[in-house]
Design a protein around this motif. Structure first.
Motif, PDB file in Angstrom:
ATOM      1  N   PRO A  13     -15.475   7.809 -12.421  1.00 10.86           N
ATOM      2  CA  PRO A  13     -14.251   8.571 -12.331  1.00 10.86           C
ATOM      3  C   PRO A  13     -13.781   8.568 -10.649  1.00 10.86           C
ATOM      4  O   PRO A  13     -14.458   8.563  -9.929  1.00 10.86           O
ATOM      5  CB  PRO A  13     -14.646   9.976 -12.787  1.00 10.86           C
ATOM      6  CG  PRO A  13     -16.166  10.041 -12.626  1.00 10.86           C
ATOM      7  CD  PRO A  13     -16.504   8.569 -12.994  1.00 10.86           C
ATOM      8  N   SER A  14     -12.248   8.857 -10.628  1.00 10.65           N
ATOM      9  CA  SER A  14     -11.815   8.927  -9.365  1.00 10.65           C
ATOM     10  C   SER A  14     -10.707  10.119  -9.428  1.00 10.65           C
ATOM     11  O   SER A  14     -10.937  11.123  -9.240  1.00 10.65           O
ATOM     12  CB  SER A  14     -11.299   7.699  -9.057  1.00 10.65           C
ATOM     13  OG  SER A  14     -10.389   7.564  -7.840  1.00 10.65           O
ATOM     14  N   SER A  15      -9.506   9.842  -9.167  1.00 11.88           N
ATOM     15  CA  SER A  15      -8.524  10.731  -9.223  1.00 11.88           C
ATOM     16  C   SER A  15      -7.496  10.282 -10.367  1.00 11.88           C
ATOM     17  O   SER A  15      -7.705   9.363 -10.872  1.00 11.88           O
ATOM     18  CB  SER A  15      -7.685  10.608  -7.792  1.00 11.88           C
ATOM     19  OG  SER A  15      -7.151   9.596  -7.643  1.00 11.88           O
ATOM     20  N   GLY A  16      -6.214  11.082 -10.413  1.00  9.43           N
ATOM     21  CA  GLY A  16      -5.534  10.329 -11.312  1.00  9.43           C
ATOM     22  C   GLY A  16      -4.442  11.272 -11.853  1.00  9.43           C
ATOM     23  O   GLY A  16      -3.925  12.337 -11.325  1.00  9.43           O
ATOM     24  N   CYS A  17      -3.594  10.740 -13.065  1.00  8.65           N
ATOM     25  CA  CYS A  17      -2.327  11.491 -13.334  1.00  8.65           C
ATOM     26  C   CYS A  17      -2.718  12.648 -13.857  1.00  8.65           C
ATOM     27  O   CYS A  17      -3.674  12.966 -14.895  1.00  8.65           O
ATOM     28  CB  CYS A  17      -1.711  10.400 -14.350  1.00  8.65           C
ATOM     29  SG  CYS A  17      -0.363  10.931 -15.213  1.00  8.65           S
ATOM     30  N   ASN A  31      -1.566  13.005  -1.085  1.00  8.83           N
ATOM     31  CA  ASN A  31      -1.869  11.712  -0.350  1.00  8.83           C
ATOM     32  C   ASN A  31      -0.345  10.962   0.260  1.00  8.83           C
ATOM     33  O   ASN A  31      -0.360  10.537   1.367  1.00  8.83           O
ATOM     34  CB  ASN A  31      -2.497  10.696  -1.259  1.00  8.83           C
ATOM     35  CG  ASN A  31      -3.822  11.048  -1.345  1.00  8.83           C
ATOM     36  OD1 ASN A  31      -4.632  11.795  -0.754  1.00  8.83           O
ATOM     37  ND2 ASN A  31      -4.255  10.707  -2.674  1.00  8.83           N
ATOM     38  N   LEU A  32       0.489  11.044  -0.633  1.00 11.58           N
ATOM     39  CA  LEU A  32       1.829  10.393  -0.418  1.00 11.58           C
ATOM     40  C   LEU A  32       2.612  11.481   0.910  1.00 11.58           C
ATOM     41  O   LEU A  32       3.105  10.957   1.798  1.00 11.58           O
ATOM     42  CB  LEU A  32       2.849  10.415  -1.517  1.00 11.58           C
ATOM     43  CG  LEU A  32       2.525   9.465  -2.507  1.00 11.58           C
ATOM     44  CD1 LEU A  32       3.250   9.700  -3.978  1.00 11.58           C
ATOM     45  CD2 LEU A  32       2.728   8.031  -2.091  1.00 11.58           C
ATOM     46  N   SER A  85       0.853  -1.176   0.006  1.00 12.27           N
ATOM     47  CA  SER A  85       0.011   0.000   0.054  1.00 12.27           C
ATOM     48  C   SER A  85       0.891   1.270  -0.056  1.00 12.27           C
ATOM     49  O   SER A  85       2.147   1.190   0.058  1.00 12.27           O
ATOM     50  CB  SER A  85      -0.932   0.132   1.209  1.00 12.27           C
ATOM     51  OG  SER A  85      -0.108   0.340   2.323  1.00 12.27           O
ATOM     52  N   LEU A  86       0.539   2.476  -0.308  1.00  7.85           N
ATOM     53  CA  LEU A  86       1.081   3.632  -0.197  1.00  7.85           C
ATOM     54  C   LEU A  86       1.748   3.876   1.209  1.00  7.85           C
ATOM     55  O   LEU A  86       2.696   4.632   1.157  1.00  7.85           O
ATOM     56  CB  LEU A  86       0.195   4.755  -0.698  1.00  7.85           C
ATOM     57  CG  LEU A  86      -0.385   4.848  -2.247  1.00  7.85           C
ATOM     58  CD1 LEU A  86      -1.244   6.243  -2.449  1.00  7.85           C
ATOM     59  CD2 LEU A  86       0.889   4.748  -3.037  1.00  7.85           C
ATOM     60  N   ARG A  87       1.208   3.282   2.209  1.00 10.58           N
ATOM     61  CA  ARG A  87       1.731   3.483   3.577  1.00 10.58           C
ATOM     62  C   ARG A  87       3.130   3.009   3.709  1.00 10.58           C
ATOM     63  O   ARG A  87       3.748   3.366   4.507  1.00 10.58           O
ATOM     64  CB  ARG A  87       0.765   3.065   4.622  1.00 10.58           C
ATOM     65  CG  ARG A  87      -0.739   3.584   4.857  1.00 10.58           C
ATOM     66  CD  ARG A  87      -1.355   3.037   6.020  1.00 10.58           C
ATOM     67  NE  ARG A  87      -2.680   3.560   5.978  1.00 10.58           N
ATOM     68  CZ  ARG A  87      -3.573   3.638   5.257  1.00 10.58           C
ATOM     69  NH1 ARG A  87      -3.805   2.986   4.287  1.00 10.58           N
ATOM     70  NH2 ARG A  87      -4.548   4.534   5.443  1.00 10.58           N
ATOM     71  N   ASP A  88       3.232   2.138   2.805  1.00 11.24           N
ATOM     72  CA  ASP A  88       4.719   0.955   2.805  1.00 11.24           C
ATOM     73  C   ASP A  88       5.671   2.273   2.431  1.00 11.24           C
ATOM     74  O   ASP A  88       6.923   1.748   2.503  1.00 11.24           O
ATOM     75  CB  ASP A  88       4.502  -0.061   1.977  1.00 11.24           C
ATOM     76  CG  ASP A  88       3.752  -1.100   2.770  1.00 11.24           C
ATOM     77  OD1 ASP A  88       3.743  -1.298   4.147  1.00 11.24           O
ATOM     78  OD2 ASP A  88       3.213  -2.037   1.999  1.00 11.24           O
ATOM     79  N   LEU A  89       5.444   3.416   2.001  1.00  8.65           N
ATOM     80  CA  LEU A  89       6.417   4.183   1.124  1.00  8.65           C
ATOM     81  C   LEU A  89       6.793   5.359   2.209  1.00  8.65           C
ATOM     82  O   LEU A  89       7.565   5.928   2.072  1.00  8.65           O
ATOM     83  CB  LEU A  89       5.917   4.905  -0.099  1.00  8.65           C
ATOM     84  CG  LEU A  89       5.439   4.234  -1.098  1.00  8.65           C
ATOM     85  CD1 LEU A  89       4.937   4.709  -2.221  1.00  8.65           C
ATOM     86  CD2 LEU A  89       6.651   3.315  -1.600  1.00  8.65           C
ATOM     87  N   ARG A  90       6.115   5.356   3.596  1.00  4.13           N
ATOM     88  CA  ARG A  90       6.566   6.043   4.560  1.00  4.13           C
ATOM     89  C   ARG A  90       8.161   6.315   4.588  1.00  4.13           C
ATOM     90  O   ARG A  90       8.729   5.166   4.773  1.00  4.13           O
ATOM     91  CB  ARG A  90       6.214   5.731   5.904  1.00  4.13           C
ATOM     92  CG  ARG A  90       6.559   6.797   7.093  1.00  4.13           C
ATOM     93  CD  ARG A  90       5.779   6.279   8.386  1.00  4.13           C
ATOM     94  NE  ARG A  90       4.372   6.331   8.277  1.00  4.13           N
ATOM     95  CZ  ARG A  90       3.566   7.377   8.622  1.00  4.13           C
ATOM     96  NH1 ARG A  90       4.009   8.380   8.747  1.00  4.13           N
ATOM     97  NH2 ARG A  90       2.211   7.276   8.559  1.00  4.13           N
ATOM     98  N   GLY A  91       8.839   7.393   4.662  1.00  2.00           N
ATOM     99  CA  GLY A  91       9.971   7.600   4.865  1.00  2.00           C
ATOM    100  C   GLY A  91      11.111   7.395   3.574  1.00  2.00           C
ATOM    101  O   GLY A  91      12.273   7.472   3.561  1.00  2.00           O
ATOM    102  N   ARG A  92      10.343   6.864   2.611  1.00  2.00           N
ATOM    103  CA  ARG A  92      11.079   6.648   1.210  1.00  2.00           C
ATOM    104  C   ARG A  92      10.889   7.671   0.168  1.00  2.00           C
ATOM    105  O   ARG A  92       9.946   8.564   0.369  1.00  2.00           O
ATOM    106  CB  ARG A  92      10.516   5.253   0.710  1.00  2.00           C
ATOM    107  CG  ARG A  92      10.610   3.929   1.432  1.00  2.00           C
ATOM    108  CD  ARG A  92      10.333   2.688   0.332  1.00  2.00           C
ATOM    109  NE  ARG A  92       9.826   1.606   1.358  1.00  2.00           N
ATOM    110  CZ  ARG A  92       9.576   0.467   0.741  1.00  2.00           C
ATOM    111  NH1 ARG A  92       9.733   0.096  -0.480  1.00  2.00           N
ATOM    112  NH2 ARG A  92       8.974  -0.448   1.645  1.00  2.00           N
ATOM    113  N   VAL A  99       8.340  13.402  -0.705  1.00  2.00           N
ATOM    114  CA  VAL A  99       8.005  13.357  -2.201  1.00  2.00           C
ATOM    115  C   VAL A  99       8.781  14.322  -3.173  1.00  2.00           C
ATOM    116  O   VAL A  99       8.784  15.515  -2.650  1.00  2.00           O
ATOM    117  CB  VAL A  99       6.469  13.675  -2.298  1.00  2.00           C
ATOM    118  CG1 VAL A  99       5.898  13.684  -3.561  1.00  2.00           C
ATOM    119  CG2 VAL A  99       5.903  12.853  -1.410  1.00  2.00           C
ATOM    120  N   GLY A 100       9.273  13.975  -4.022  1.00  2.00           N
ATOM    121  CA  GLY A 100       9.635  14.837  -5.107  1.00  2.00           C
ATOM    122  C   GLY A 100       8.825  14.750  -6.387  1.00  2.00           C
ATOM    123  O   GLY A 100       8.378  13.713  -6.807  1.00  2.00           O
ATOM    124  N   THR A 101       8.676  15.907  -7.142  1.00  5.69           N
ATOM    125  CA  THR A 101       7.828  15.855  -8.471  1.00  5.69           C
ATOM    126  C   THR A 101       8.551  16.193  -9.785  1.00  5.69           C
ATOM    127  O   THR A 101       9.742  16.867  -9.802  1.00  5.69           O
ATOM    128  CB  THR A 101       6.629  16.795  -8.049  1.00  5.69           C
ATOM    129  OG1 THR A 101       7.138  18.281  -8.051  1.00  5.69           O
ATOM    130  CG2 THR A 101       5.779  16.579  -7.133  1.00  5.69           C
TER     131      THR A 101
END
Length: 362
Positions: A358-362, A196-197, A176-183, A204-206
């Motif tokens: 529809p939801s969210s997205g890129c 969300n991240l 899940s996205l929670r596993d990205l904590r600290g990464r 997060v970098g964009t």
């Protein structure tokens, strides 16, 4: 017989005045019927749905010689440009399908690269300048926020979901996205995944382009890339000879993070509502015509082959989302006014398709 028989009486011939009056009455009746027919036609035309030719005029396409479409150029499988300037990918096939239904042959379509932040404004790059394109077909997820910002979306033409990309040598699981904590995570600057991240504690970098995120992953600057599975799968399932915009490629892995939401891609036509209706008309015919295989062929050619390398993540749903039905008026004489189907529009076809929301997205 003692008496001569009288000759039989012939049909009575009306006086000339009566004949003239009857003819006058017939002419008057015909005039009344013609006037009534014209009046009814005007009422129906004013109050009923438009014809396809009406929509073409309202959209500014009648007599237009070239159609400008903004597309991505760095997403293998979705939309990528080759060194010779040619484009390939699922979005490209869908863009050309819609263009064909609008009456534009491939030679009359200009595909121009567009960045994610420019998709709402429909500003694509044409050499050293920017131009406003007629429509955007660029892995653009339908969201309420983008509609509020000025996008006018067609019905969806592809359903996918968010996913996570890592190096294959990275053994840390991502369920899940929670596993990205600290990464360290890279995502697109306009992606709805970014807030969300950050809320989940990811670093997060964009970037403006997904290929830049993937390059950062190869170079060890980030641990993962987050965006839609349909976009990331093309980097995982690399084919020899594919044009790449990244260097030092390494084996990758796509993670199914169990997100329930769908990413539904739509075509943005800006303020041109008539063009949106024409796009929906094309998608509806594609979705409902049992002989139309253009969508399925585009999926098989560009996305289906990526699925084995992306397991257990589903790349995208292999059924066209349900399309909006557009009411158009079809008079018997309308077939005379409309051009015959162009040769490039004829193809073997089939298929019922599924739905999405529809939801969210890129």
């Amino acid at each position: 017989m003692g008496q001569d028989s009288e000759p039989a009486a012939g049909p009575a011939i009306p006086p000339p005045r009566v004949v003239w009056f009857r003819r006058l009455r017939l002419v008057a009746l015909l005039v009344v019927l013609v006037v009534a027919g014209v009046a009814v036609a005007r009422v129906v035309t004013a109050g009923g749905p438009p014809t396809r030719q009406d929509l073409l005029r309202r959209a500014g396409l009648a007599g237009k010689q070239q159609l400008l479409i903004g597309v991505k150029d760095d997403q293998p499988g979705i939309a990528q440009v080759a060194p010779d300037g040619s484009y390939a990918g699922f979005d490209i096939d869908i863009a050309l399908m819609i263009a064909a239904d609008l009456g534009f042959a491939p030679g009359s379509v200009r595909l121009l690269p567009i960045e994610s932040e420019d998709r709402i404004r429909r500003q694509a790059r044409d050499g050293d300048r920017f131009v406003t394109v007629d429509m955007v077909v660029a892995s653009f997820s339908i969201t309420d926020e983008r509609v509020r910002q000025g996008a006018t979306f067609s019905a969806p033409y592809l359903s996918t979901e968010q996913s996570v990309l890592t190096l294959k040598t990275d053994e840390r699981p991502v369920d899940s996205l929670r596993d990205l904590r600290g990464r360290k995570v890279c995502t697109l600057a306009t992606s709805t995944a970014e807030p969300n991240l950050r809320d989940l504690g990811a670093l997060v970098g964009t970037r403006k382009r997904v290929s830049e995120c993937v390059q950062d992953l190869y170079d060890g600057h980030v641990d993962s890339v987050v965006t839609d599975a349909a976009i990331l799968a093309g980097f995982v399932a690399h084919r020899p000879g594919d044009p790449w915009s990244v260097q030092r490629a390494r084996p990758l892995r796509l993670w199914d993070i169990g997100e329930a939401g769908q990413e539904l891609y739509g075509v943005n036509t800006g303020s041109n509502v008539a063009l949106r209706d024409l796009v929906d008309l094309s998608l509806y015919r594609s979705a409902t015509d049992p002989e139309d295989r253009r969508w399925e062929d585009a999926f098989d050619r560009n996305l289906r082959w990526e699925q084995p390398a992306s397991l257990p993540q589903q790349v995208a749903v292999d059924q066209q989302p349900a399309a909006r039905k557009v009411e158009v008026r079809q008079w018997p004489w309308e077939t005379v006014a409309l051009p015959p189907p162009a040769p490039w529009r004829r193809a073997a076809r089939s298929g019922a398709r599924g739905r999405g929301r529809p939801s969210s997205g890129c």
